[in-house]
Design an enzyme around this catalytic site. Structure first.
Site, PDB file in Angstrom:
ATOM      1  N   SER A  60       0.825  -1.209   0.000  1.00 49.31           N
ATOM      2  CA  SER A  60       0.000   0.000   0.000  1.00 49.31           C
ATOM      3  C   SER A  60       0.860   1.261   0.000  1.00 49.31           C
ATOM      4  O   SER A  60       2.017   1.254   0.429  1.00 49.31           O
ATOM      5  CB  SER A  60      -0.907   0.022   1.226  1.00 49.31           C
ATOM      6  OG  SER A  60      -1.613  -1.178   1.352  1.00 49.31           O
TER       7      SER A  60
HETATM    8  N1  SAH Z   1      -0.781  -5.177   3.954  1.00 49.62           N
HETATM    9  C1  SAH Z   1       0.002  -5.459   2.768  1.00 49.62           C
HETATM   10  C2  SAH Z   1      -0.686  -5.072   1.470  1.00 49.62           C
HETATM   11  C3  SAH Z   1      -1.867  -5.870   1.213  1.00 49.62           C
HETATM   12  S1  SAH Z   1      -2.177  -6.339  -0.460  1.00 49.62           S
HETATM   13  C4  SAH Z   1       1.353  -4.774   2.799  1.00 49.62           C
HETATM   14  O1  SAH Z   1       1.612  -3.989   3.724  1.00 49.62           O
HETATM   15  O2  SAH Z   1       2.149  -5.043   1.915  1.00 49.62           O
HETATM   16  C5  SAH Z   1      -3.513  -7.408  -0.035  1.00 49.62           C
HETATM   17  C6  SAH Z   1      -3.085  -8.772   0.462  1.00 49.62           C
HETATM   18  O3  SAH Z   1      -4.250  -9.435   0.920  1.00 49.62           O
HETATM   19  C7  SAH Z   1      -2.507  -9.644  -0.663  1.00 49.62           C
HETATM   20  O4  SAH Z   1      -1.258 -10.131  -0.287  1.00 49.62           O
HETATM   21  C8  SAH Z   1      -3.531 -10.761  -0.789  1.00 49.62           C
HETATM   22  O5  SAH Z   1      -2.988 -12.007  -1.137  1.00 49.62           O
HETATM   23  C9  SAH Z   1      -4.137 -10.795   0.603  1.00 49.62           C
HETATM   24  N2  SAH Z   1      -5.450 -11.424   0.691  1.00 49.62           N
HETATM   25  C10 SAH Z   1      -6.494 -11.341  -0.167  1.00 49.62           C
HETATM   26  N3  SAH Z   1      -7.534 -12.074   0.274  1.00 49.62           N
HETATM   27  C11 SAH Z   1      -7.134 -12.650   1.453  1.00 49.62           C
HETATM   28  C12 SAH Z   1      -7.754 -13.523   2.389  1.00 49.62           C
HETATM   29  N4  SAH Z   1      -9.001 -13.990   2.214  1.00 49.62           N
HETATM   30  N5  SAH Z   1      -7.057 -13.895   3.473  1.00 49.62           N
HETATM   31  C13 SAH Z   1      -5.775 -13.454   3.666  1.00 49.62           C
HETATM   32  N6  SAH Z   1      -5.138 -12.625   2.833  1.00 49.62           N
HETATM   33  C14 SAH Z   1      -5.801 -12.223   1.726  1.00 49.62           C
END
Ligand code: SAH
Length: 217
Positions: A60
């Protein structure tokens, strides 16, 4: 380009953009974002933009990390137990690790989680606990949490997460805006506070996150 002065410049920009919480600004100043992205992109690490982290996911934008951290803390200086859904690169969890006693973070893409774990380990962030699972179910054995942050876009907040929130605690999540169903990439950042008798919703601003997906990958 990966130095403390680049991080300090980023913090000045975040302050100009309205981030006020001192502990959040300190946490951003102390977290080496360049270690959470591919080396080839490290010259962009302290720009205020989201960046690709592979497998179709993104780290992000620092402003959003700061804004969500600030919203999670509210008037508190520190929280005890926090749950993050969507570990991704691990950057948001690393920032939270400086603002909370313990961070529990869940990711559904195993290679991303493995890489994030290596980063937590090499940075000595021993208060971050990880789990390879579908985050829509939360982390029941550790509930209730003093804060929950969802970092992937959901059509609505999963009920299990609301149930794992302590009374008085907040959940921050990007929720697909009904008025924008034609624009799947726009969400409203919601703050949901649990009280004795229910949940109160407050809308922060428009954001754009990758989707929350079911199951494991
Ligand atoms: N917080 C992260 C950015 C998030 S990007 C950072 O600081 O880099 C969103 C993330 O959510 C992705 O890695 C994706 O794989 C994950 N994601 C999506 N659906 C999910 C779920 N149901 N459970 C766990 N993670 C999930």
């Amino acid at each position: 380009m990966t130095s403390q002065s680049s991080r300090d410049r980023l913090v000045s920009r975040l302050r100009e953009q309205g981030i006020r919480h001192a502990a959040v600004l300190e946490a951003i100043a102390a977290t080496p974002r360049h270690l959470f992205i591919d080396e080839a992109m490290s010259s962009h690490a302290y720009e205020n933009t989201s960046l690709p982290i592979g497998l179709g996911q993104t780290i992000s934008q620092p402003y959003i990390v700061a804004r969500m951290s600030e919203a999670l803390l509210g008037a508190a200086d520190r929280l005890d137990k926090v749950l993050e859904i969507g570990t991704g690169s691990g950057y948001q969890a690393a920032v939270l690790s400086l603002l909370c006693q313990r961070v529990f973070t869940v990711e559904r893409i195993e290679p991303l989680l493995r890489q994030a774990r290596r980063r937590f380990h090499s940075l000595g962030l021993h208060n971050v606990f990880t789990r390879y699972a579908d985050g829509q179910n939360g982390w029941l054995s550790q509930a209730p949490f003093d804060g929950i942050m969802v970092t992937a876009a959901c059509p609505e907040v999963p009920e299990a997460l609301l149930q794992q929130l302590a009374v008085g605690a907040r959940l921050i999540a990007p929720v697909n805006a009904l008025r924008r169903l034609d624009q799947a990439s726009v969400q409203e950042l919601l703050v949901i506070t649990r009280s004795e008798d229910g949940f109160e919703r407050q809308q922060l601003e428009d954001v754009s996150f990758v989707p929350l997906l079911p199951g494991l990958a």
